[in-house]
Design a protein around this motif. Structure first.
Motif, PDB file in Angstrom:
ATOM      1  N   HIS A 233       0.844  -1.191   0.000  1.00  0.00           N
ATOM      2  CA  HIS A 233       0.000   0.000   0.000  1.00  0.00           C
ATOM      3  C   HIS A 233       0.879   1.240   0.000  1.00  0.00           C
ATOM      4  N   LYS A 234       0.387   2.331  -0.565  1.00  0.00           N
ATOM      5  CA  LYS A 234       1.212   3.524  -0.736  1.00  0.00           C
ATOM      6  C   LYS A 234       1.710   4.101   0.597  1.00  0.00           C
ATOM      7  N   LYS A 235       1.003   3.858   1.683  1.00  0.00           N
ATOM      8  CA  LYS A 235       1.442   4.355   2.986  1.00  0.00           C
ATOM      9  C   LYS A 235       2.395   3.385   3.687  1.00  0.00           C
ATOM     10  N   LYS A 236       2.481   2.154   3.206  1.00  0.00           N
ATOM     11  CA  LYS A 236       3.347   1.156   3.830  1.00  0.00           C
ATOM     12  C   LYS A 236       4.702   1.051   3.136  1.00  0.00           C
ATOM     13  N   HIS A 237       4.919   1.825   2.056  1.00  0.00           N
ATOM     14  CA  HIS A 237       6.213   1.821   1.380  1.00  0.00           C
ATOM     15  C   HIS A 237       7.284   2.365   2.313  1.00  0.00           C
ATOM     16  N   LEU A 238       8.517   2.044   2.031  1.00  0.00           N
ATOM     17  CA  LEU A 238       9.624   2.593   2.793  1.00  0.00           C
ATOM     18  C   LEU A 238       9.665   4.117   2.626  1.00  0.00           C
ATOM     19  N   LEU A 239       9.512   4.590   1.394  1.00  0.00           N
ATOM     20  CA  LEU A 239       9.311   6.008   1.101  1.00  0.00           C
ATOM     21  C   LEU A 239       7.902   6.147   0.560  1.00  0.00           C
ATOM     22  N   GLN A 240       7.049   6.941   1.207  1.00  0.00           N
ATOM     23  CA  GLN A 240       5.655   7.029   0.806  1.00  0.00           C
ATOM     24  C   GLN A 240       5.528   7.693  -0.556  1.00  0.00           C
ATOM     25  N   THR A 241       5.034   6.930  -1.527  1.00  0.00           N
ATOM     26  CA  THR A 241       4.812   7.431  -2.875  1.00  0.00           C
ATOM     27  C   THR A 241       3.464   6.922  -3.365  1.00  0.00           C
ATOM     28  N   PRO A 242       2.795   7.657  -4.246  1.00  0.00           N
ATOM     29  CA  PRO A 242       1.507   7.180  -4.767  1.00  0.00           C
ATOM     30  C   PRO A 242       1.692   6.036  -5.762  1.00  0.00           C
ATOM     31  N   ASN A 243       0.660   5.210  -5.893  1.00  0.00           N
ATOM     32  CA  ASN A 243       0.684   4.091  -6.834  1.00  0.00           C
ATOM     33  C   ASN A 243       0.167   4.495  -8.208  1.00  0.00           C
ATOM     34  N   SER A 244      -0.423   5.662  -8.325  1.00  0.00           N
ATOM     35  CA  SER A 244      -1.022   6.085  -9.588  1.00  0.00           C
ATOM     36  C   SER A 244      -0.249   7.268 -10.165  1.00  0.00           C
ATOM     37  N   TYR A 245      -0.472   7.520 -11.432  1.00  0.00           N
ATOM     38  CA  TYR A 245       0.251   8.587 -12.112  1.00  0.00           C
ATOM     39  C   TYR A 245      -0.528   9.050 -13.333  1.00  0.00           C
ATOM     40  N   PHE A 246      -0.125  10.174 -13.882  1.00  0.00           N
ATOM     41  CA  PHE A 246      -0.659  10.664 -15.142  1.00  0.00           C
ATOM     42  C   PHE A 246       0.244  10.187 -16.266  1.00  0.00           C
ATOM     43  N   MET A 247      -0.316  10.032 -17.444  1.00  0.00           N
ATOM     44  CA  MET A 247       0.488   9.608 -18.588  1.00  0.00           C
ATOM     45  C   MET A 247       0.088  10.413 -19.815  1.00  0.00           C
ATOM     46  N   ASP A 248       1.061  10.640 -20.676  1.00  0.00           N
ATOM     47  CA  ASP A 248       0.819  11.259 -21.973  1.00  0.00           C
ATOM     48  C   ASP A 248       0.588  10.140 -22.977  1.00  0.00           C
ATOM     49  N   THR A 249      -0.562  10.139 -23.633  1.00  0.00           N
ATOM     50  CA  THR A 249      -0.853   9.122 -24.646  1.00  0.00           C
ATOM     51  C   THR A 249      -0.794   9.767 -26.016  1.00  0.00           C
ATOM     52  N   LYS A 250      -0.153   9.082 -26.947  1.00  0.00           N
ATOM     53  CA  LYS A 250      -0.011   9.615 -28.300  1.00  0.00           C
ATOM     54  C   LYS A 250      -0.940   8.861 -29.237  1.00  0.00           C
ATOM     55  N   CYS A 251      -1.732   9.600 -29.972  1.00  0.00           N
ATOM     56  CA  CYS A 251      -2.681   9.019 -30.920  1.00  0.00           C
ATOM     57  C   CYS A 251      -1.920   8.435 -32.107  1.00  0.00           C
ATOM     58  N   PRO A 252      -2.245   7.201 -32.534  1.00  0.00           N
ATOM     59  CA  PRO A 252      -1.545   6.615 -33.682  1.00  0.00           C
ATOM     60  C   PRO A 252      -1.944   7.243 -35.013  1.00  0.00           C
ATOM     61  N   GLY A 253      -3.090   7.932 -35.058  1.00  0.00           N
ATOM     62  CA  GLY A 253      -3.549   8.526 -36.314  1.00  0.00           C
ATOM     63  C   GLY A 253      -3.004   9.919 -36.577  1.00  0.00           C
ATOM     64  N   CYS A 254      -3.191  10.815 -35.598  1.00  0.00           N
ATOM     65  CA  CYS A 254      -2.789  12.211 -35.822  1.00  0.00           C
ATOM     66  C   CYS A 254      -1.575  12.623 -34.996  1.00  0.00           C
ATOM     67  N   TYR A 255      -1.053  11.742 -34.158  1.00  0.00           N
ATOM     68  CA  TYR A 255       0.144  11.956 -33.340  1.00  0.00           C
ATOM     69  C   TYR A 255       0.016  13.113 -32.351  1.00  0.00           C
TER      70      TYR A 255
END
Length: 80
Positions: free
Chosen positions: A18-40
């Motif tokens: 769990h994110k609070k039980k890590h040695l260093l507290q870090t979130p498990n989720s993140y944002f990502m940049d997705t690139k479209c295969p059609g228009c880039y």
């Protein structure tokens, strides 16, 4: 006195905790940049998105909600 655990590169067991039980507290989720295969064009999406993420330019489906955000075939991503 040397460190017993490597703080920068955590083990797979540490990543599953769990994110609070890590040695260093870090979130498990993140944002990502997705690139479209059609228009880039790049669209920002959350990894735990609960809605369908569409491309801004051509309105194709980039990722769908199936537990986590599943990318459609041909889409690429990078962590933010």
């Amino acid at each position: 006195m040397p460190l017993v655990k490597d703080l920068l590169h955590s083990s797979p067991e540490e990543k599953r905790k769990h994110k609070k039980k890590h040695l260093l507290q870090t979130p498990n989720s993140y944002f990502m940049d997705t690139k479209c295969p059609g228009c880039y064009k790049i669209t920002t999406a959350f990894i735990h998105a609960q809605t369908v993420v569409l491309c801004v330019g051509c309105s194709t489906v980039l990722c769908q909600h199936i537990g986590d955000a599943r990318l459609t075939e041909g889409c690429s991503f990078r962590w933010k």
